[in-house]
Scaffold this motif. Structure first.
Motif, short mmCIF file in Angstrom:
data_model
loop_
_atom_site.label_atom_id
_atom_site.label_comp_id
_atom_site.label_asym_id
_atom_site.label_seq_id
_atom_site.Cartn_x
_atom_site.Cartn_y
_atom_site.Cartn_z
N PRO A 5 -9.28 5.04 -4.01
CA PRO A 5 -9.57 3.87 -4.84
C PRO A 5 -10.50 2.89 -4.16
N GLY A 6 -10.70 2.98 -2.92
CA GLY A 6 -11.59 2.04 -2.24
C GLY A 6 -11.89 2.61 -0.90
N HIS A 9 -8.36 2.72 4.04
CA HIS A 9 -8.09 1.87 5.18
C HIS A 9 -7.62 2.68 6.35
N TRP A 10 -6.82 3.67 6.07
CA TRP A 10 -6.06 4.27 7.16
C TRP A 10 -6.67 5.56 7.70
N PHE A 29 0.58 3.95 9.23
CA PHE A 29 1.38 2.73 9.04
C PHE A 29 1.97 2.32 10.36
N ARG A 32 -0.44 0.75 12.40
CA ARG A 32 -0.79 -0.63 12.05
C ARG A 32 0.34 -1.58 12.30
N CYS A 36 3.06 -5.56 15.18
CA CYS A 36 3.94 -6.58 14.61
C CYS A 36 5.31 -6.49 15.24
N PRO A 44 3.28 -11.73 11.36
CA PRO A 44 2.68 -10.45 10.96
C PRO A 44 1.20 -10.59 10.66
N CYS A 65 -4.10 15.58 0.23
CA CYS A 65 -2.89 15.27 -0.51
C CYS A 65 -1.70 15.19 0.41
N VAL A 66 -0.72 14.36 0.02
CA VAL A 66 0.53 14.33 0.77
C VAL A 66 1.21 15.67 0.57
N ILE B 134 -5.53 7.36 -9.06
CA ILE B 134 -4.97 8.64 -8.59
C ILE B 134 -3.54 8.75 -9.08
N ASP B 137 2.22 9.96 -7.60
CA ASP B 137 2.96 10.55 -6.49
C ASP B 137 2.09 10.80 -5.28
N GLN B 138 0.81 10.42 -5.39
CA GLN B 138 -0.02 10.53 -4.20
C GLN B 138 -0.50 9.18 -3.72
N ASP B 143 -2.25 1.39 -2.23
CA ASP B 143 -2.98 1.81 -3.42
C ASP B 143 -2.41 1.15 -4.65
N GLU B 146 -3.45 -2.27 -5.04
CA GLU B 146 -4.83 -2.41 -5.48
C GLU B 146 -4.96 -2.26 -6.98
N TYR B 159 9.63 -8.92 4.70
CA TYR B 159 10.74 -8.00 4.91
C TYR B 159 11.69 -8.07 3.74
#
Lengths: 275, 168
Positions: A5-6, A9-10, A29, A32, A36, A44, A65-66, B134, B137-138, B143, B146, B159
């Motif tokens: 989508p953009g 980042h990761w 994650f 990143r 913190c 944070p 894909c995951v 997308i 589930d992915q 995302d 966004e 938290y």
């Protein structure tokens, strides 16, 4: 369009093979978030401003894909890649033989000492394996269902918003269509004006006709009335004079004649009963 | 209730446009319905009155009057004056106003149309964006934030639970 989508980042370094922990989903994650957790003093948001990650340009390659299932394992512990690795040299039974040999070696050389802990370990692990084997699948399904519900909810929201936007577009289009028909309003007004003017004109014509006719009729009726009055007056005058001119002598003679005539008539028809 | 487009009436051509009353009803906004109804009833009343009133008044039978009226010359005088009389056609000051109003309306409609087109473009862009996200589930949480910015958590409570305990 690609799935990202953009700017991702990761996975900025994925293409370059930078961070190793990308193989684990959400690994970045931890990359990143780690600062913190290590420094609770700084909030944070502050630390992320100071530490500079991902200075290279973000790659726009589609993210992998995951994965749905983890890697295949044998005996729940050892990944199949190990077996594949040993297969060319030792065949199918190689890893098992290796495993058995290592266990026997550690037992015989007392590298692994059998104590009371062994038995508790055996029973605990046995119980665990039993529970996992029996209920693992159903618990997995339950968790899947929960996650599916969440996704379904999100889907609903997405569909609803798509529908909303579609409806908005349709409303706008129909309003645009209505704009085409605005002229009817003014047509009606113009028609009304024209008809009202025409009506006034016709009424005026009719009025003129009516007035003229009225005057002419008035003259005629006045004439008629005068003539009638004159006639009546004349008749009355003539009657009066005739009556006046009948002198008393003539009256007596006329009455005697009338009575004689009546007597004659009475003689002529005696049998007529008087009703 | 529609009139034919042209009625040759009393010396002038009455040019009436055919009106689609359904469309007329559609364009009126709700708060002006009473005015529109009164306009419509005016229209109907005028058409019915126009239909009942004949074009020309019947001709006056001058011969009969000449024969019967004793006063000489009266009828001739009337006849001459009657034929010489020109009934004034009522002048039309109002069509100009209606035309001016219509011009203004056309302008504002054009404005509305352009604004509406701009709005449609925005909506279509959003639609494209929505359609191209997308599969859920992915996605990751970022995302999601966004695509649906309202799911973004407040930075004040990062938290769980993301609100002060009093609000639970």
């Amino acid at each position: 369009s690609d799935g990202a989508p953009g700017p991702g980042h990761w996975d900025a370094d994925a293409a370059a093979g930078g961070l190793v922990d990308l193989a684990v989903p959400g690994g970045a994650f931890s990359g990143r978030r780690a600062p913190c957790l290590k420094n609770p003093v700084l909030g944070p948001g502050v630390l992320q401003a100071i530490r500079i990650f991902h200075t290279r340009q973000p790659s726009l390659a589609p993210i992998p894909c995951v994965p749905e299932y983890g890697g295949k394992v044998c005996l729940g512990l050892i990944p199949k890649e190990f077996f594949q690795f040993l297969y060319p040299k030792t065949g199918v039974r190689g890893p098992y033989v290796l495993g058995t040999g290592l266990i026997l070696y550690s037992l015989s050389k007392e590298i692994y000492v059998i104590t009371a802990e062994t038995f508790s370990a055996i029973s605990t692990i046995g119980l665990l394996i039993y529970v996992v084997k029996k209920y693992g699948a159903s618990i997995g399904e339950f968790a899947d269902k929960l996650s599916e519900q969440k996704i379904a909810q999100l889907e609903e929201v997405k569909q609803a918003s798509i529908q909303q936007i579609q409806d908005a577009i349709d409303t706008e289009k129909s309003q645009q269509a209505l704009v085409q028909k605005r002229h009817y309003l003014f047509d009606v007004q113009r028609n009304n004006i024209a008809m009202a003017l025409e009506l006034t004109y016709r009424e005026r014509l009719h009025r003129v006709y009516r007035e003229v006719k009225n005057r002419l009729d008035y003259h005629i009726s006045v004439q008629n009335m005068m003539r009638r009055k004159e006639q009546e007056h004349m008749i009355n005058w003539v009657e009066k004079h005739v009556v006046q001119s009948i002198s008393a002598q003539q009256e007596k003679e006329t009455i005697a004649k009338c009575i004689a005539g009546l007597k004659l008539l009475a003689k002529k028809a005696p049998s007529q009963p008087v009703l | 209730l529609q009139l034919p487009s042209d009625l040759k009436v009393a010396g002038q051509k009455l040019a009436l446009k055919t009106i689609d009353w359904v469309a007329f009803g559609e364009i009126i906004p709700r708060n002006q319905k009473t005015i529109a109804n009164s306009l419509k009833s005016w229209n109907e009343m005028l058409t019915s009155r126009l239909a009942t009133l004949p074009e020309k008044p019947p001709a006056i039978n001058w011969a009969y009057y000449k024969a019967n009226v004793a006063k000489a010359g009266l009828v001739d005088d009337f006849e001459k004056k009657f034929n010489a009389l020109k009934v004034p056609v009522p002048e039309d000051k109002y069509t100009v106003q209606v035309d001016a109003e219509e011009k203004e309306d056309v302008k504002s409609c054009a404005e509305f149309l352009s604004l509406s087109k701009a709005r449609i473009e925005e909506y279509e862009k959003e639609l494209e964006k929505m359609k191209n996200i997308i599969p859920f589930d992915q996605m990751t949480i970022e995302d999601l934030n966004e695509v649906f910015p309202e799911t973004k958590l407040d930075k004040k409570y990062p938290y769980w639970p993301h609100k002060p305990i009093e609000n639970l």
